[in-house]
Design a protein around this motif. Sequence first.
Motif, PDB file in Angstrom:
ATOM      1  N   THR A  24      60.785 -54.894 -16.733  1.00 59.65           N
ATOM      2  CA  THR A  24      59.527 -54.164 -16.818  1.00 59.65           C
ATOM      3  C   THR A  24      58.860 -54.209 -15.449  1.00 59.65           C
ATOM      4  O   THR A  24      58.625 -55.286 -14.903  1.00 59.65           O
ATOM      5  CB  THR A  24      58.584 -54.779 -17.868  1.00 59.65           C
ATOM      6  N   ILE A  25      58.588 -53.013 -14.900  1.00 59.32           N
ATOM      7  CA  ILE A  25      58.054 -52.913 -13.541  1.00 59.32           C
ATOM      8  C   ILE A  25      56.752 -52.134 -13.587  1.00 59.32           C
ATOM      9  O   ILE A  25      56.721 -50.985 -14.026  1.00 59.32           O
ATOM     10  CB  ILE A  25      59.054 -52.213 -12.608  1.00 59.32           C
ATOM     11  N   LYS A  26      55.664 -52.765 -13.131  1.00 60.62           N
ATOM     12  CA  LYS A  26      54.363 -52.107 -13.031  1.00 60.62           C
ATOM     13  C   LYS A  26      53.930 -52.148 -11.573  1.00 60.62           C
ATOM     14  O   LYS A  26      53.497 -53.190 -11.061  1.00 60.62           O
ATOM     15  CB  LYS A  26      53.346 -52.799 -13.934  1.00 60.62           C
ATOM     16  N   GLN A  27      54.056 -50.991 -10.912  1.00 63.03           N
ATOM     17  CA  GLN A  27      53.769 -50.918  -9.483  1.00 63.03           C
ATOM     18  C   GLN A  27      52.293 -50.695  -9.205  1.00 63.03           C
ATOM     19  O   GLN A  27      51.550 -50.136 -10.017  1.00 63.03           O
ATOM     20  CB  GLN A  27      54.550 -49.768  -8.852  1.00 63.03           C
ATOM     21  N   ILE A  28      51.895 -51.127  -8.010  1.00 63.28           N
ATOM     22  CA  ILE A  28      50.582 -50.813  -7.475  1.00 63.28           C
ATOM     23  C   ILE A  28      50.773 -50.055  -6.163  1.00 63.28           C
ATOM     24  O   ILE A  28      51.853 -50.072  -5.576  1.00 63.28           O
ATOM     25  CB  ILE A  28      49.738 -52.082  -7.236  1.00 63.28           C
ATOM     26  N   VAL A  29      49.748 -49.379  -5.713  1.00 64.98           N
ATOM     27  CA  VAL A  29      49.818 -48.637  -4.459  1.00 64.98           C
ATOM     28  C   VAL A  29      49.628 -49.595  -3.285  1.00 64.98           C
ATOM     29  O   VAL A  29      48.661 -50.349  -3.235  1.00 64.98           O
ATOM     30  CB  VAL A  29      48.756 -47.526  -4.414  1.00 64.98           C
ATOM     31  N   THR A  30      50.569 -49.592  -2.345  1.00 67.17           N
ATOM     32  CA  THR A  30      50.464 -50.384  -1.123  1.00 67.17           C
ATOM     33  C   THR A  30      50.796 -49.484   0.060  1.00 67.17           C
ATOM     34  O   THR A  30      51.135 -48.313  -0.097  1.00 67.17           O
ATOM     35  CB  THR A  30      51.437 -51.582  -1.146  1.00 67.17           C
ATOM     36  N   LYS A  31      50.723 -50.051   1.263  1.00 70.58           N
ATOM     37  CA  LYS A  31      51.050 -49.283   2.462  1.00 70.58           C
ATOM     38  C   LYS A  31      52.544 -49.004   2.565  1.00 70.58           C
ATOM     39  O   LYS A  31      52.969 -48.079   3.249  1.00 70.58           O
ATOM     40  CB  LYS A  31      50.563 -50.037   3.700  1.00 70.58           C
ATOM     41  N   GLU A  32      53.359 -49.809   1.900  1.00 65.87           N
ATOM     42  CA  GLU A  32      54.804 -49.636   1.956  1.00 65.87           C
ATOM     43  C   GLU A  32      55.245 -48.578   0.947  1.00 65.87           C
ATOM     44  O   GLU A  32      54.822 -48.589  -0.213  1.00 65.87           O
ATOM     45  CB  GLU A  32      55.504 -50.963   1.643  1.00 65.87           C
ATOM     46  N   ASP A  33      56.086 -47.656   1.379  1.00 64.46           N
ATOM     47  CA  ASP A  33      56.584 -46.597   0.503  1.00 64.46           C
ATOM     48  C   ASP A  33      57.751 -47.139  -0.316  1.00 64.46           C
ATOM     49  O   ASP A  33      58.897 -46.741  -0.153  1.00 64.46           O
ATOM     50  CB  ASP A  33      57.014 -45.383   1.330  1.00 64.46           C
ATOM     51  N   ALA A  34      57.458 -48.053  -1.196  1.00 66.53           N
ATOM     52  CA  ALA A  34      58.485 -48.695  -1.996  1.00 66.53           C
ATOM     53  C   ALA A  34      58.733 -47.909  -3.283  1.00 66.53           C
ATOM     54  O   ALA A  34      57.902 -47.127  -3.727  1.00 66.53           O
ATOM     55  CB  ALA A  34      58.065 -50.124  -2.326  1.00 66.53           C
TER      56      ALA A  34
ATOM     57  N   THR B 110      61.857 -50.412 -18.030  1.00 68.03           N
ATOM     58  CA  THR B 110      60.591 -49.718 -18.291  1.00 68.03           C
ATOM     59  C   THR B 110      59.745 -49.777 -17.028  1.00 68.03           C
ATOM     60  O   THR B 110      59.469 -50.866 -16.507  1.00 68.03           O
ATOM     61  CB  THR B 110      59.838 -50.357 -19.459  1.00 68.03           C
ATOM     62  N   ILE B 111      59.328 -48.598 -16.554  1.00 72.24           N
ATOM     63  CA  ILE B 111      58.676 -48.490 -15.250  1.00 72.24           C
ATOM     64  C   ILE B 111      57.352 -47.764 -15.379  1.00 72.24           C
ATOM     65  O   ILE B 111      57.269 -46.714 -16.021  1.00 72.24           O
ATOM     66  CB  ILE B 111      59.583 -47.727 -14.261  1.00 72.24           C
ATOM     67  N   TYR B 112      56.325 -48.326 -14.739  1.00 76.37           N
ATOM     68  CA  TYR B 112      55.017 -47.685 -14.617  1.00 76.37           C
ATOM     69  C   TYR B 112      54.733 -47.525 -13.128  1.00 76.37           C
ATOM     70  O   TYR B 112      54.617 -48.517 -12.408  1.00 76.37           O
ATOM     71  CB  TYR B 112      53.930 -48.534 -15.274  1.00 76.37           C
TER      72      TYR B 112
ATOM     73  N   VAL C 186      60.234 -44.091 -17.826  1.00 75.92           N
ATOM     74  CA  VAL C 186      59.396 -43.978 -16.636  1.00 75.92           C
ATOM     75  C   VAL C 186      58.075 -43.331 -17.023  1.00 75.92           C
ATOM     76  O   VAL C 186      58.057 -42.241 -17.599  1.00 75.92           O
ATOM     77  CB  VAL C 186      60.084 -43.138 -15.543  1.00 75.92           C
ATOM     78  N   TYR C 187      56.969 -43.995 -16.674  1.00 78.10           N
ATOM     79  CA  TYR C 187      55.632 -43.483 -16.974  1.00 78.10           C
ATOM     80  C   TYR C 187      54.847 -43.371 -15.669  1.00 78.10           C
ATOM     81  O   TYR C 187      54.721 -44.341 -14.924  1.00 78.10           O
ATOM     82  CB  TYR C 187      54.900 -44.418 -17.936  1.00 78.10           C
ATOM     83  N   TYR C 188      54.344 -42.182 -15.409  1.00 79.78           N
ATOM     84  CA  TYR C 188      53.508 -41.968 -14.228  1.00 79.78           C
ATOM     85  C   TYR C 188      52.064 -42.303 -14.572  1.00 79.78           C
ATOM     86  O   TYR C 188      51.488 -41.763 -15.530  1.00 79.78           O
ATOM     87  CB  TYR C 188      53.620 -40.523 -13.757  1.00 79.78           C
ATOM     88  N   THR C 189      51.452 -43.195 -13.794  1.00 75.58           N
ATOM     89  CA  THR C 189      50.111 -43.689 -14.112  1.00 75.58           C
ATOM     90  C   THR C 189      49.062 -43.281 -13.081  1.00 75.58           C
ATOM     91  O   THR C 189      47.902 -43.685 -13.190  1.00 75.58           O
ATOM     92  CB  THR C 189      50.118 -45.228 -14.221  1.00 75.58           C
ATOM     93  N   GLY C 190      49.446 -42.508 -12.068  1.00 76.91           N
ATOM     94  CA  GLY C 190      48.527 -42.194 -10.989  1.00 76.91           C
ATOM     95  C   GLY C 190      47.735 -40.921 -11.209  1.00 76.91           C
ATOM     96  O   GLY C 190      47.787 -40.299 -12.281  1.00 76.91           O
ATOM     97  N   LYS C 191      46.998 -40.536 -10.184  1.00 74.37           N
ATOM     98  CA  LYS C 191      46.246 -39.301 -10.184  1.00 74.37           C
ATOM     99  C   LYS C 191      46.975 -38.287  -9.301  1.00 74.37           C
ATOM    100  O   LYS C 191      47.600 -38.645  -8.328  1.00 74.37           O
ATOM    101  CB  LYS C 191      44.828 -39.541  -9.664  1.00 74.37           C
ATOM    102  N   GLY C 192      46.831 -36.997  -9.634  1.00 75.90           N
ATOM    103  CA  GLY C 192      47.640 -36.006  -8.952  1.00 75.90           C
ATOM    104  C   GLY C 192      49.039 -36.048  -9.528  1.00 75.90           C
ATOM    105  O   GLY C 192      49.267 -36.530 -10.631  1.00 75.90           O
ATOM    106  N   ASN C 193      49.998 -35.572  -8.769  1.00 75.21           N
ATOM    107  CA  ASN C 193      51.361 -35.537  -9.307  1.00 75.21           C
ATOM    108  C   ASN C 193      52.359 -35.528  -8.166  1.00 75.21           C
ATOM    109  O   ASN C 193      52.778 -34.483  -7.692  1.00 75.21           O
ATOM    110  CB  ASN C 193      51.531 -34.299 -10.193  1.00 75.21           C
ATOM    111  N   THR C 194      52.745 -36.712  -7.705  1.00 74.39           N
ATOM    112  CA  THR C 194      53.622 -36.829  -6.545  1.00 74.39           C
ATOM    113  C   THR C 194      54.905 -37.589  -6.847  1.00 74.39           C
ATOM    114  O   THR C 194      55.672 -37.878  -5.931  1.00 74.39           O
ATOM    115  CB  THR C 194      52.880 -37.547  -5.411  1.00 74.39           C
ATOM    116  N   CYS C 195      55.151 -37.906  -8.088  1.00 79.27           N
ATOM    117  CA  CYS C 195      56.217 -38.847  -8.436  1.00 79.27           C
ATOM    118  C   CYS C 195      57.444 -38.131  -8.987  1.00 79.27           C
ATOM    119  O   CYS C 195      57.332 -37.228  -9.814  1.00 79.27           O
ATOM    120  CB  CYS C 195      55.689 -39.841  -9.465  1.00 79.27           C
TER     121      CYS C 195
END
Length: 205
Positions: free
Chosen positions: A93-103, A137-139, A161-170
Amino acid sequence: GRGVGSHNSVEGLYFTNMHIDNNTFTNLKSYAVSGVNYRNSTIKDNDMLSCGGGILFMTIKTNYKSCTNSYVMKNWKLKLNTKKDNTVISGNTIKQIVTKEDAKSIILFGDQVPANYKDRYIKGDHCINGVTLYDNTIYTPKYTAILLNDAKNCKVNNNKVYYTGKGNTCYGIFLQDKCNGTSVTNNKIDKCFDGIAITDSNSLK
């Protein structure tokens, strides 16, 4: 920083029978697991929460020294191992946050080094071959969730895979280059810009 693993390797030498299972990683700016030159290993049933990236699984990436440093021991006469790998990446289970690295949440990355390449790398196809990626399972708030490059004969099955951000870039799943013979089946992708994107690959299943 990262959770576990190294970004240094010796070309032609491989970490085998590595098992990174049933761990919890929290509040990391980069990848929770970094597996460089791993073979016949497992990365299973881990929780990666509030991390900049999930799982980096790769052989080599030319011109990207901030990610991995590959060393060549010329007098050791080492060769590439391009045989099928039995690595399994599942149940994470992976829940990402936004960082400076394009991971990414999960990345399987091989690369080809042409004969006329001037840098130090062993020439040939440093491909990922035969890895199984399932039931993860990925967020993700921003990035491509699952990226494959020069990953041949892999199985990408039953991931969510679940997109949790704003806009749509994923992108949900992106087979970027030379992912020949790879199968992508029964995955659930929700609210991503593109569900499954494929470039420069053939014989997909």
